[in-house]
Write a protein that holds these residues in place. Sequence first.
Motif, PDB file in Angstrom:
ATOM      1  N   ARG A  43       0.830  -1.209   0.000  1.00 47.64           N
ATOM      2  CA  ARG A  43       0.000   0.000   0.000  1.00 47.64           C
ATOM      3  C   ARG A  43       0.864   1.259   0.000  1.00 47.64           C
ATOM      4  O   ARG A  43       0.862   2.034   0.961  1.00 47.64           O
ATOM      5  N   PRO A  44       1.622   1.470  -1.073  1.00 40.02           N
ATOM      6  CA  PRO A  44       2.508   2.648  -1.121  1.00 40.02           C
ATOM      7  C   PRO A  44       1.746   3.963  -1.026  1.00 40.02           C
ATOM      8  O   PRO A  44       2.271   4.948  -0.501  1.00 40.02           O
ATOM      9  N   ARG A  49       2.749   8.395   0.301  1.00 33.66           N
ATOM     10  CA  ARG A  49       1.564   9.016   0.899  1.00 33.66           C
ATOM     11  C   ARG A  49       1.533  10.518   0.611  1.00 33.66           C
ATOM     12  O   ARG A  49       2.542  11.208   0.725  1.00 33.66           O
ATOM     13  N   ASN A  50       0.350  11.001   0.239  1.00 33.48           N
ATOM     14  CA  ASN A  50       0.136  12.423  -0.018  1.00 33.48           C
ATOM     15  C   ASN A  50      -1.050  12.926   0.789  1.00 33.48           C
ATOM     16  O   ASN A  50      -1.974  12.165   1.098  1.00 33.48           O
ATOM     17  N   ILE A  51      -1.025  14.214   1.100  1.00 35.75           N
ATOM     18  CA  ILE A  51      -2.200  14.882   1.653  1.00 35.75           C
ATOM     19  C   ILE A  51      -2.850  15.628   0.486  1.00 35.75           C
ATOM     20  O   ILE A  51      -2.197  16.430  -0.187  1.00 35.75           O
ATOM     21  N   TYR A  52      -4.126  15.349   0.250  1.00 35.28           N
ATOM     22  CA  TYR A  52      -4.820  15.909  -0.905  1.00 35.28           C
ATOM     23  C   TYR A  52      -5.784  17.015  -0.475  1.00 35.28           C
ATOM     24  O   TYR A  52      -6.544  16.842   0.479  1.00 35.28           O
ATOM     25  N   THR A  53      -5.739  18.125  -1.200  1.00 31.44           N
ATOM     26  CA  THR A  53      -6.753  19.168  -1.035  1.00 31.44           C
ATOM     27  C   THR A  53      -7.708  19.047  -2.207  1.00 31.44           C
ATOM     28  O   THR A  53      -7.315  19.225  -3.367  1.00 31.44           O
ATOM     29  N   LEU A  54      -8.950  18.699  -1.899  1.00 31.51           N
ATOM     30  CA  LEU A  54      -9.939  18.404  -2.935  1.00 31.51           C
ATOM     31  C   LEU A  54     -11.083  19.403  -2.889  1.00 31.51           C
ATOM     32  O   LEU A  54     -11.603  19.721  -1.814  1.00 31.51           O
ATOM     33  N   GLN A  76       0.309  17.389  -1.348  1.00 27.36           N
ATOM     34  CA  GLN A  76       1.464  17.593  -0.477  1.00 27.36           C
ATOM     35  C   GLN A  76       2.039  16.236  -0.075  1.00 27.36           C
ATOM     36  O   GLN A  76       1.398  15.482   0.662  1.00 27.36           O
ATOM     37  N   PRO A  77       3.228  15.902  -0.550  1.00 30.40           N
ATOM     38  CA  PRO A  77       3.834  14.616  -0.161  1.00 30.40           C
ATOM     39  C   PRO A  77       4.136  14.582   1.336  1.00 30.40           C
ATOM     40  O   PRO A  77       4.818  15.460   1.858  1.00 30.40           O
TER      41      PRO A  77
END
Length: 300
Positions: A131-132, A138-143, A227-228
């Motif tokens: 589960r990379p 892993r990223n933080i996503y702004t949606l 954002q990584p």
Amino acid sequence: MVQQFGFNFILALAVTAALSGCKNDTQANAPPSQVLARVNGDEITVNQLNYLLASQKSVDDQTRQRMLENLVTQDVLVQKAVEAKLDRDPRVLSSIEFSRRQILAQAMLSKEVGTPQPVTDADVQKFYAERPELFEKRNIYTLDSYLVANNTLTDAVKKQLDSVHTPQDMRATLQAAGITFREAQERTPPEKMPQQLLKVVTPLKAGDVAIVVQNDQAMLVLLDSVQPVPASLKDATPAIQAYLQQERAQKLAEQKIETLKKAAKVEYVQQFAAAAPQAAPAAATPANNNDHIKSGMGLK
């Protein structure tokens, strides 16, 4: 400082006390050193406080005092409930009986399940590697999301979405097409996303738009920024261990339930629909080991 209690909290305390009924002889004649407070002569003991504290992650004097105040509030309410003869109300009695049965069922299942097979280092490493998107990449996503009726997304509108790259573009496109929409923005890590949405979002780049359809509604997802925030194997290990441990306990509980039901003589006098698969009660797993689920994988 004045403490405020919501109605659900007070009701939960009242039901908990009703489940226990009157205090037993040991509590009623507890030694002075075991008595923490009295409410109209009714004693609150160390054993009662310890029962509440067992569910707390950490305990200090402030926590003890807060829990003691909760017990005092509970006792005041229970005394008033008995005085008002609520302990004889059919609805209250039904609630107490249902709760009693639920507690007994969960206690029996916990006993049957026991301790699942321990999670090994190899198990953790395998879960991490597979589960990379949750860990190494892993990223933080702004949606930015826009909820619309699915039948409003004509081919012409979908073609126009190819040129949408900002929230302003999206609003202008939808308004020009006369489409009613609900807009929301969320900054979220992958572990808190539904799997279907994560699969859609992962390959996107900032400014890309994707469409997620569910029944008669569609959600237009505009990826605003990425954002990584990778999580190392060392940092992720405690959360992975807790997740795998709970997953194993849940599967074992489901197997035990199926075995017990097959051994029982079950006769349905009436059925309203085809039986659906039944999940095991959450309380069948050890207490407090699902906090990492409630807050994603527990990563920051």
